[in-house]
Design a protein around this motif. Structure first.
Motif, PDB file in Angstrom:
ATOM      1  N   SER A 129       0.764  -1.118  -0.094  1.00 33.10           N
ATOM      2  CA  SER A 129      -0.032   0.039  -0.055  1.00 33.10           C
ATOM      3  C   SER A 129       0.877   1.092   0.050  1.00 33.10           C
ATOM      4  N   SER A 130       2.023   1.258   0.615  1.00 35.53           N
ATOM      5  CA  SER A 130       2.877   2.498   0.546  1.00 35.53           C
ATOM      6  C   SER A 130       4.026   2.168  -0.403  1.00 35.53           C
ATOM      7  N   VAL A 131       5.147   3.362  -0.412  1.00 33.83           N
ATOM      8  CA  VAL A 131       6.075   3.256  -1.417  1.00 33.83           C
ATOM      9  C   VAL A 131       7.040   2.241  -0.766  1.00 33.83           C
ATOM     10  N   ASP A 132       7.581   2.003   0.536  1.00 34.83           N
ATOM     11  CA  ASP A 132       8.377   1.256   0.845  1.00 34.83           C
ATOM     12  C   ASP A 132       7.425  -0.135   1.505  1.00 34.83           C
ATOM     13  N   VAL A 180      -6.563  -1.604   3.735  1.00 33.31           N
ATOM     14  CA  VAL A 180      -6.012  -0.317   3.048  1.00 33.31           C
ATOM     15  C   VAL A 180      -5.289  -0.899   2.056  1.00 33.31           C
ATOM     16  N   LEU A 181      -5.734  -0.311   0.764  1.00 32.64           N
ATOM     17  CA  LEU A 181      -5.086  -0.999  -0.508  1.00 32.64           C
ATOM     18  C   LEU A 181      -3.941  -0.023  -1.193  1.00 32.64           C
ATOM     19  N   SER A 182      -3.919   1.277  -0.541  1.00 31.94           N
ATOM     20  CA  SER A 182      -3.216   2.328  -1.091  1.00 31.94           C
ATOM     21  C   SER A 182      -3.311   3.453   0.187  1.00 31.94           C
ATOM     22  N   GLN A 183      -2.101   3.852   0.425  1.00 33.08           N
ATOM     23  CA  GLN A 183      -2.031   4.932   1.286  1.00 33.08           C
ATOM     24  C   GLN A 183      -1.484   6.178   0.656  1.00 33.08           C
TER      25      GLN A 183
END
Lengths: 267, 330
Positions: free
Chosen positions: A85-88, A130-133
């Motif tokens: 969901s996040s960059v890292d 949460v699929l993308s934050q």
């Protein structure tokens, strides 16, 4: 770095091109999972969450930790943050304190809003994914939960609509009148002090107020006012989503039309 | 030279559900109810502030106020002076006399707890079932000791709602030959009330239908709670009139609590599976599930099956849409 405050004071435009009082693009769907009692999908900018409501139902084997042997339904909230969901890519442990706090915040907000006394001995389980934050995570989760609970047909006092607000002013610059910002994205959340606020329906009654960053108390009022105003816009949007779904179902003949008009009732 | 930023132009309307609220244009929603034919009520909408109305389900009155407010998303129902909100979709709420299919989830000392897809488990007392060994007799301690021989965990039962308790829980009874343990069939679950799909209360919830392809007879049992049972029809071997109404229970009770399936022919199983596909296709296309729709849908499905060389039973996706189109006549 990412948000150069000097740039903001020049053009009054934020990193993603918004003005101080603009929300990001909102998109929501209601009843996305046929098998669930209630479900929703919500996007606030690039923050994308999914909510599934199960219940109110009575578990046959109650787990000992849960207290559902009361005269009101118990509310259980589970938040799962997807690894992608996040960059890292972070592997969050089972009992991540941040996630736990989000769960408790949502459960407490709902406990005062839902009419749980109508469902004794039962429990309502809310699963959030949460699929993308990209910032405003708690706000997005609260909004998705409201939609899914409405879909599940669980009585509630009013909508809980949430959004975030931050402050651009710095103590060093002494610009106390600098603009507060509405609906922060991830970059802004890293840089600026912010708070998450949720209100009940169209009123100014606050259901949730979370502020985890250090902020001068004089800035708080401005942030809160902007946040509450944003919540009203979010509530309008959520209401529109529900109404469109309802009108669609009435048109399909799934639900019977209302018996009476408002005018008749007020006579 | 100062930099000026122009007011951003409104973007073209992307989707129906996309944001359309402007930061400074607020739609007026302060007044009374704005309920129109196609419009719905949403949580927090004031229905009326007139004190002549009484509040029913799906509404509440804020303490210290007199306005009746909706607590659900749904449509308004008016019964004399009672205002209630019919939800768009909700779990099943038991009502006395409902025919329900349930699954035993817990065995207690003198009763079973049954999952009927409601917000609480229903109760089936041992005194509310037909005990084996003849005419209505009192239950004994022996019956209580062998309570698992009647119904055990996981068994499916068909029962009727006998009474409702103060907290909304239901008590069931199976004191009729129509009710009891279910076997020789398949279980299907569809959603609760509302939402346009699922079982609706109808004149007949149970019927026997003759099926195609030499499948014999099949019983379809639509529980009001959205649980459905489709099974092979078993002719009772003794003529009911010959035995007499009182002895009837005696003659069948030996088999009533058996958990053993009778032998089923492959053709019957296939037709049972086809009826199941029809029901699932009805739900997928948001059509009501009742006797009329299922029987009509079944004959359509038999026709559809003939099109494929190996008599395909699957009715999802495009085939389901064709079935629905044939039923609704569009």
């Amino acid at each position: 770095m990412p948000l150069d405050t000097s740039t903001y004071s020049l053009a009054l435009l934020r990193v993603d091109g918004r003005r101080w009082n603009e929300l990001r693009r909102l998109h929501a769907q209601i009843r996305t999972q046929d098998a669930a009692d209630g479900s929703s999908y919500l996007e606030m900018g690039h923050t994308k969450v999914m909510c599934i409501v199960t219940g109110p139902s009575e578990q046959q084997q109650q787990r000992r930790g849960q207290t559902s042997q009361r005269d009101a339904a118990a509310i259980n909230v589970n938040v799962v943050i997807a690894g992608f969901s996040s960059v890292d890519r972070k592997k969050s442990g089972r009992n991540d304190k941040r996630i736990q706090e989000i769960e408790v915040t949502i459960a407490n907000a709902l406990a005062s809003n839902l009419h749980t006394h109508l469902f004794p001995h039962s429990s309502i389980t809310i699963s959030l994914h949460v699929l993308s934050q990209d910032g405003s995570l708690l706000a997005a989760l609260l909004n998705a939960t409201t939609l899914a609970l409405i879909d599940a047909g669980i009585p509630m006092t009013d909508y809980i609509a949430a959004c975030t607000a931050g402050s651009t002013s710095t103590y060093a610059a002494g610009d106390d009148s600098a603009d507060p910002l509405l609906d922060l994205n991830n970059q802004e959340e890293q840089e600026l002090p912010f708070l998450t606020v949720a209100t009940l329906g169209d009123s100014d009654r606050i259901a949730v107020l979370v502020c985890e960053s250090r902020v001068q108390v004089t800035r708080l009022e401005g942030m809160l006012v902007v946040g509450v105003d944003g919540c009203k816009q979010v509530k309008q949007f959520l209401d529109q989503v529900v109404r469109e779904k309802g009108a669609e179902m009435v048109r399909e003949g799934a639900v019977e039309k209302s018996d009476a008009m408002g005018m008749v009732l007020d006579e | 030279m100062p930099i000026t930023v122009l007011q951003p132009q409104p973007a073209a309307k992307r989707q129906a559900a996309a944001m359309s609220v402007d930061s400074d244009s607020d739609s007026d929603s302060g007044g009374g109810a704005e309920v129109h034919g196609e419009d719905i009520l949403t949580p927090g909408t004031v229905i009326t502030s007139n004190s002549q109305w009484m509040r029913g389900h799906g509404t509440y009155v804020q303490p210290g106020e007199t306005a009746i407010t909706s607590s659900l998303a749904g449509t308004l129902t008016k019964t004399n002076k009672l205002l209630s909100v019919r939800p768009l979709r909700a779990r099943y709420t038991p009502e006395i006399g409902d025919l329900v299919v349930g699954r035993i989830v817990e065995v207690q000392a003198k009763r079973w707890r049954v999952d009927v897809a409601a917000s609480q488990l229903a109760i089936l007392q041992i005194s509310a079932i037909n005990l084996p060994g003849g005419i209505l007799r009192k239950r004994t301690e022996t019956d209580e000791l062998q309570i698992r021989s009647f119904f055990a965990e996981g068994d499916l039962v068909v029962a009727e709602v006998q009474q409702l308790h103060q907290d909304g829980a239901a008590s069931l009874h199976t004191r009729s030959l129509k009710y009891g343990k279910l076997r020789n069939g398949v279980f299907v679950s569809v959603s609760g009330i509302g939402g346009g799909s699922g079982v609706v209360r109808a004149k007949r919830q149970v019927w026997t239908m003759d099926v195609a392809n030499a499948g014999g007879k099949v019983d379809v049992l639509l529980g009001v709670n959205g649980y459905i049972w489709i099974s092979k029809h078993i002719e009772s071997d003794t003529n009911a009139e010959a035995v007499g109404i009182n002895r009837m229970e005696e003659s069948v009770s030996s088999k009533v609590y058996s958990s053993q399936n009778d032998p089923l022919e492959l053709s019957t199983m296939r037709e049972i599976a086809r009826i199941r596909s029809v029901i699932l296709a009805l739900v997928e296309n948001r059509l009501k599930v009742d006797e009329d729709m299922v029987t009509k849908g079944y004959s359509e499905a038999v026709e559809l099956g003939r099109e494929s060389p190996d008599d395909d039973l699957y009715l999802g996706g495009e085939k389901g849409q064709r079935l629905a189109a044939a039923l609704t006549g569009h």
